[in-house]
Motif scaffolding. Sequence first.
Motif, PDB file in Angstrom:
ATOM      1  N   GLY A 156      38.393   3.715  38.073  1.00 41.96           N
ATOM      2  CA  GLY A 156      39.761   4.014  38.436  1.00 41.96           C
ATOM      3  C   GLY A 156      39.855   4.578  39.844  1.00 41.96           C
ATOM      4  N   TYR A 157      40.903   4.230  40.546  1.00 38.47           N
ATOM      5  CA  TYR A 157      41.215   4.715  41.891  1.00 38.47           C
ATOM      6  C   TYR A 157      40.305   4.138  42.976  1.00 38.47           C
ATOM      7  CZ  TYR A 157      43.951   8.345  39.489  1.00 38.47           C
ATOM      8  OH  TYR A 157      44.851   9.010  38.695  1.00 38.47           O
ATOM      9  N   GLY A 158      39.001   4.269  42.840  1.00 32.97           N
ATOM     10  CA  GLY A 158      38.069   3.905  43.900  1.00 32.97           C
ATOM     11  C   GLY A 158      37.734   2.431  43.959  1.00 32.97           C
ATOM     12  N   PRO A 159      37.071   2.002  45.065  1.00 33.40           N
ATOM     13  CA  PRO A 159      36.858   0.580  45.327  1.00 33.40           C
ATOM     14  C   PRO A 159      35.606  -0.032  44.711  1.00 33.40           C
ATOM     15  CG  PRO A 159      36.113   1.851  47.208  1.00 33.40           C
ATOM     16  CD  PRO A 159      36.679   2.832  46.224  1.00 33.40           C
ATOM     17  N   GLN A 160      34.759   0.793  44.040  1.00 30.58           N
ATOM     18  CA  GLN A 160      33.510   0.243  43.503  1.00 30.58           C
ATOM     19  C   GLN A 160      33.257   0.671  42.053  1.00 30.58           C
ATOM     20  OE1 GLN A 160      31.192   1.506  47.235  1.00 30.58           O
ATOM     21  NE2 GLN A 160      30.231  -0.451  46.735  1.00 30.58           N
ATOM     22  N   PRO A 161      34.173   0.348  41.148  1.00 32.99           N
ATOM     23  CA  PRO A 161      33.970   0.736  39.746  1.00 32.99           C
ATOM     24  C   PRO A 161      32.766   0.076  39.107  1.00 32.99           C
ATOM     25  CG  PRO A 161      35.791  -0.821  39.956  1.00 32.99           C
ATOM     26  CD  PRO A 161      35.411  -0.420  41.344  1.00 32.99           C
ATOM     27  N   GLN A 162      32.551  -1.185  39.397  1.00 29.53           N
ATOM     28  CA  GLN A 162      31.429  -1.907  38.819  1.00 29.53           C
ATOM     29  C   GLN A 162      30.100  -1.283  39.225  1.00 29.53           C
ATOM     30  OE1 GLN A 162      31.556  -4.536  36.686  1.00 29.53           O
ATOM     31  NE2 GLN A 162      29.328  -4.609  36.569  1.00 29.53           N
ATOM     32  N   GLU A 163      29.972  -0.958  40.498  1.00 30.42           N
ATOM     33  CA  GLU A 163      28.717  -0.395  41.008  1.00 30.42           C
ATOM     34  C   GLU A 163      28.458   1.002  40.443  1.00 30.42           C
ATOM     35  OE1 GLU A 163      30.224  -3.367  44.047  1.00 30.42           O
ATOM     36  OE2 GLU A 163      31.079  -1.851  42.712  1.00 30.42           O
ATOM     37  N   VAL A 164      29.508   1.790  40.276  1.00 32.73           N
ATOM     38  CA  VAL A 164      29.340   3.130  39.714  1.00 32.73           C
ATOM     39  C   VAL A 164      28.880   3.049  38.263  1.00 32.73           C
ATOM     40  CG1 VAL A 164      30.585   5.193  38.973  1.00 32.73           C
ATOM     41  CG2 VAL A 164      30.924   4.304  41.276  1.00 32.73           C
ATOM     42  N   VAL A 165      29.505   2.189  37.479  1.00 29.39           N
ATOM     43  CA  VAL A 165      29.092   2.029  36.083  1.00 29.39           C
ATOM     44  C   VAL A 165      27.628   1.611  36.013  1.00 29.39           C
ATOM     45  CG1 VAL A 165      29.405   0.682  33.971  1.00 29.39           C
ATOM     46  CG2 VAL A 165      31.404   1.523  35.221  1.00 29.39           C
ATOM     47  N   GLN A 166      27.250   0.658  36.836  1.00 33.60           N
ATOM     48  CA  GLN A 166      25.871   0.172  36.815  1.00 33.60           C
ATOM     49  C   GLN A 166      24.882   1.263  37.200  1.00 33.60           C
ATOM     50  OE1 GLN A 166      25.078  -2.997  35.669  1.00 33.60           O
ATOM     51  NE2 GLN A 166      23.085  -1.987  35.541  1.00 33.60           N
ATOM     52  N   ARG A 167      25.252   2.098  38.152  1.00 31.74           N
ATOM     53  CA  ARG A 167      24.363   3.185  38.593  1.00 31.74           C
ATOM     54  C   ARG A 167      24.140   4.189  37.473  1.00 31.74           C
ATOM     55  NH1 ARG A 167      20.380   4.958  40.992  1.00 31.74           N
ATOM     56  NH2 ARG A 167      20.466   6.147  42.941  1.00 31.74           N
ATOM     57  N   ILE A 168      25.194   4.559  36.787  1.00 31.21           N
ATOM     58  CA  ILE A 168      25.075   5.501  35.672  1.00 31.21           C
ATOM     59  C   ILE A 168      24.255   4.892  34.542  1.00 31.21           C
ATOM     60  CG2 ILE A 168      26.350   6.749  33.879  1.00 31.21           C
ATOM     61  CD1 ILE A 168      26.601   8.000  36.664  1.00 31.21           C
ATOM     62  N   ARG A 169      24.460   3.611  34.273  1.00 29.05           N
ATOM     63  CA  ARG A 169      23.682   2.926  33.238  1.00 29.05           C
ATOM     64  C   ARG A 169      22.209   2.873  33.606  1.00 29.05           C
ATOM     65  NH1 ARG A 169      26.182  -2.561  30.876  1.00 29.05           N
ATOM     66  NH2 ARG A 169      24.560  -2.086  29.358  1.00 29.05           N
ATOM     67  N   ASP A 170      21.920   2.526  34.844  1.00 28.49           N
ATOM     68  CA  ASP A 170      20.524   2.405  35.283  1.00 28.49           C
ATOM     69  C   ASP A 170      19.788   3.738  35.178  1.00 28.49           C
ATOM     70  OD1 ASP A 170      20.946  -0.253  35.837  1.00 28.49           O
ATOM     71  OD2 ASP A 170      21.145   0.018  38.002  1.00 28.49           O
ATOM     72  N   LEU A 171      20.484   4.814  35.471  1.00 33.87           N
ATOM     73  CA  LEU A 171      19.863   6.138  35.438  1.00 33.87           C
ATOM     74  C   LEU A 171      19.811   6.718  34.021  1.00 33.87           C
ATOM     75  CD1 LEU A 171      21.470   7.681  38.639  1.00 33.87           C
ATOM     76  CD2 LEU A 171      19.087   6.959  38.342  1.00 33.87           C
ATOM     77  N   LYS A 172      20.498   6.062  33.084  1.00 33.70           N
ATOM     78  CA  LYS A 172      20.525   6.503  31.681  1.00 33.70           C
ATOM     79  C   LYS A 172      21.014   7.952  31.545  1.00 33.70           C
ATOM     80  CE  LYS A 172      16.980   3.316  29.928  1.00 33.70           C
ATOM     81  NZ  LYS A 172      16.932   2.454  31.121  1.00 33.70           N
ATOM     82  N   ILE A 173      22.034   8.299  32.328  1.00 28.78           N
ATOM     83  CA  ILE A 173      22.599   9.641  32.258  1.00 28.78           C
ATOM     84  C   ILE A 173      23.506   9.747  31.038  1.00 28.78           C
ATOM     85  CG2 ILE A 173      24.145  11.288  33.405  1.00 28.78           C
ATOM     86  CD1 ILE A 173      23.187  10.126  36.070  1.00 28.78           C
ATOM     87  N   PRO A 174      23.278  10.711  30.143  1.00 29.18           N
ATOM     88  CA  PRO A 174      24.193  10.890  29.007  1.00 29.18           C
ATOM     89  C   PRO A 174      25.623  11.113  29.510  1.00 29.18           C
ATOM     90  CG  PRO A 174      22.207  12.202  28.706  1.00 29.18           C
ATOM     91  CD  PRO A 174      22.158  11.678  30.116  1.00 29.18           C
TER      92      PRO A 174
END
Length: 256
Positions: free
Chosen positions: A39-57
């Motif tokens: 939401g709001y920002g220009p890179q939602p896909q990349e942010v989701v992928q980064r959190i998934r890759d890092l396996k952050i709860p």
Amino acid sequence: MRIVFFSDIHGNLEALEAVLKDIESQNIERIYCLGDLVGYGPQPQEVVQRIRDLKIPTIMGNYDDAIGYEKKSCGCAYNPGRETEVGDESLNWSITNTSAAAKEFLRSLPHTLEFEEEGVKFLLVHGSPVDHLLEYIRPDTSSERLQKVLERVKADVVVNGHTHLPMVRWAMGKLVFNDGSVGRPKDGNPKACYLIIDVVQQSISYEFRRVEYDVKSTVEKITEVGLPAELGLVLVLGKGYEMGQSKSKNTIDFKI
């Protein structure tokens, strides 16, 4: 135990990367994300992928819910007029520019997380213990309301997000923190914000970390993808339609 809490990245990859780099220097043992990756920002896909890759709860925020389920509204407390128009445009753009796999991940996020460290019980929610996604617990939320939302909470410490305003309050024998916002601060400070809590033998110390990032780059990306210019202005000013303040660092003797 040294624990990081952050939230409200809102598609701002530049801010997220700056925060992750800063976390590396803080001798952190555990990391939690309290939602609103998109939401709001220009890179939602990349942010989701980064959190998934890092396996952050991670727990679900209202924007994760709205985009994951392709809703017509995020449930935000917008003012009528241009503010609502910008919010709706941002939501629709994020839905269009987030993959099916990312949406599936957002739908899979739990509404709460609970854990215990050094005898201290934690509850993580995006909004409030009563309304996990949408209720705003602000620095100026009345004591009566704060007591009401905490009356059935068994945890000693509640950490939430949603308001984008760093906060610590004491009520009903509990500490209530808001971890601020990584990607869309609203307290008048444009630097990304996250929270560190240290727990040692039931004594708690905390720090709100402020991290500089390339705001200009994010604003340029907002323009490039065709999102409303107001979204960039919020980042430059470090404030939206609300203001609040909090101490940056403190220690509390918290004995159960």
